[in-house]
Motif scaffolding. Structure first.
Motif, PDB file in Angstrom:
ATOM      1  N   ARG A   1      46.406  37.333 101.406  1.00 52.60           N
ATOM      2  CA  ARG A   1      45.482  38.406 101.048  1.00 52.60           C
ATOM      3  C   ARG A   1      45.889  39.611 101.868  1.00 52.60           C
TER       4      ARG A   1
ATOM      5  N   TYR B   1      35.659  43.890  93.807  1.00 53.50           N
ATOM      6  CA  TYR B   1      36.811  43.115  94.279  1.00 53.50           C
ATOM      7  C   TYR B   1      36.359  42.079  95.314  1.00 53.50           C
TER       8      TYR B   1
ATOM      9  N   GLU C   1      36.469  38.047  94.938  1.00 58.60           N
ATOM     10  CA  GLU C   1      37.216  37.259  95.914  1.00 58.60           C
ATOM     11  C   GLU C   1      36.358  36.121  96.460  1.00 58.60           C
TER      12      GLU C   1
ATOM     13  N   PHE D   1      43.807  37.123  95.901  1.00 58.29           N
ATOM     14  CA  PHE D   1      43.771  38.563  95.692  1.00 58.29           C
ATOM     15  C   PHE D   1      44.636  39.315  96.696  1.00 58.29           C
TER      16      PHE D   1
END
Length: 333
Positions: A5, A62, A66, A75
């Motif tokens: 990530r 987002y 996640e 992600f």
């Protein structure tokens, strides 16, 4: 498969340190076919994740995605990428992702250039031209900023004591120009006699000084309430409103009424809901290269308006306009 990530900045990209370790070349269906692999999601945020506007609203979604899809999707993101580097950033994502999401109409040309080069990768553009056409592997998600601007125009006209309102949009992009037109339409729908000043485009969504200059010009021309589509530039409008005794309709991230007297209300546009939508459909194997409209006409509306200390009659007018949009009786660009 190694997963990471990562947040990538423009400086890191320029230096060649764009570290994405997910495997690429997949058609994005791995998680949906029971193979046990995760879906790799790469998201390009053209601006800052703390811009208090479009990008930050997207980043909230987002973060929700996640958390919701931990173990099923991995992600990576890049933020504050210079326009000259959009294509490079998208290529980097496409070589290591199953789903690539690009936020901002300013990325339209780059994503349309890159997507055909990676036919097995799913691409989504959020906030591009409302009349844009999907490609074979490119979906277009429209947050209907023009719809939110219609509500902002209506709220501005209802609040205005001088019957004069104005609109400040960060840049003269097609989506922002359409929003300025719908701001005017909303103002007229709520108060047919209202005067609407020509829209102002300072050329930057984040330049506080330029936004303040535009706002001062509008207040000087007789407006007392301004609508806007800005990010950090919002601060400039609030400063000008405080100086001139005017008001601003804030958003897309709603504030708390009463914390800043410069704001007469807030438009909400949940950009992040579109990231969640893309990821959910990629995981379910139901993703399509289509043009999807969000906002008040969607199953889960992502646009709204809140007036601070609203007069009951004004609130009733706004509620009526919202319902007409939801019912399709009022359409926006």
């Amino acid at each position: 498969m190694v997963h990471s990530r990562n947040t990538v900045t423009a400086a890191a990209l320029t230096a060649g340190l764009f570290l994405l370790t997910a495997c690429g070349g997949d058609d994005g269906s791995a998680a949906a076919d029971g193979s046990g692999d995760t879906v790799e999601v790469g998201v390009l945020f053209a601006g800052s994740l703390s811009d208090q506007g479009f990008m930050q609203s997207g980043h909230l979604g987002y973060q929700r995605a996640e958390k919701t899809h931990a173990g099923k999707a991995t992600f990576s993101k890049a933020e504050q990428i210079a326009a000259a580097d959009y294509e490079q950033a998208l290529v980097r994502f496409a070589t290591s992702s199953d789903l690539v999401i690009s936020l901002g109409g300013q990325t339209d040309a780059a994503v349309r250039k890159v997507a055909p080069r990676f036919p097995k990768v799913k691409f989504v553009e959020i906030g591009g031209p409302a009349d844009g056409k999907p490609l074979a592997n490119l979906a277009l998600y429209d947050p209907q900023q023009a719809q939110a601007a219609f509500l902002s125009g209506a709220a501005s006209a209802l609040v205005s004591e001088k019957d004069t309102v104005g609109f400040v949009g960060g840049a003269e992009l097609p989506a922002i120009v359409n929003a300025s037109k719908e701001f005017a339409n909303g103002a007229k729908a709520a108060a047919p006699g209202v005067k609407i000043l020509p829209p102002q485009y300072p050329g930057d969504f984040n330049d506080v000084a330029k936004a303040k200059q535009s706002a001062l010009a509008d207040f000087g021309a007789g407006a007392d309430v301004l609508g806007q589509i800005l990010n950090l530039g919002n601060k400039g409008l609030a400063q000008a409103a405080t100086q001139r005794g005017g008001k601003v309709i804030g958003g897309p991230i709603p504030g708390t009424c009463g914390t800043d007297p410069a704001y007469a209300g807030y438009v909400t546009t949940d950009i992040g809901a579109e990231i969640e939508y893309a990821v959910e459909h990629a995981l379910a194997g139901t993703w399509k290269a289509e043009n999807v409209k969000f906002g008040l006409t969607a199953d889960e509306p992502a646009n709204d308006i809140e007036l601070c200390d609203a007069d009951p009659a004004d609130q009733a007018t706004l509620d009526g306009l919202k319902q007409q949009i939801a019912d399709g009786k009022i359409t926006t660009l």
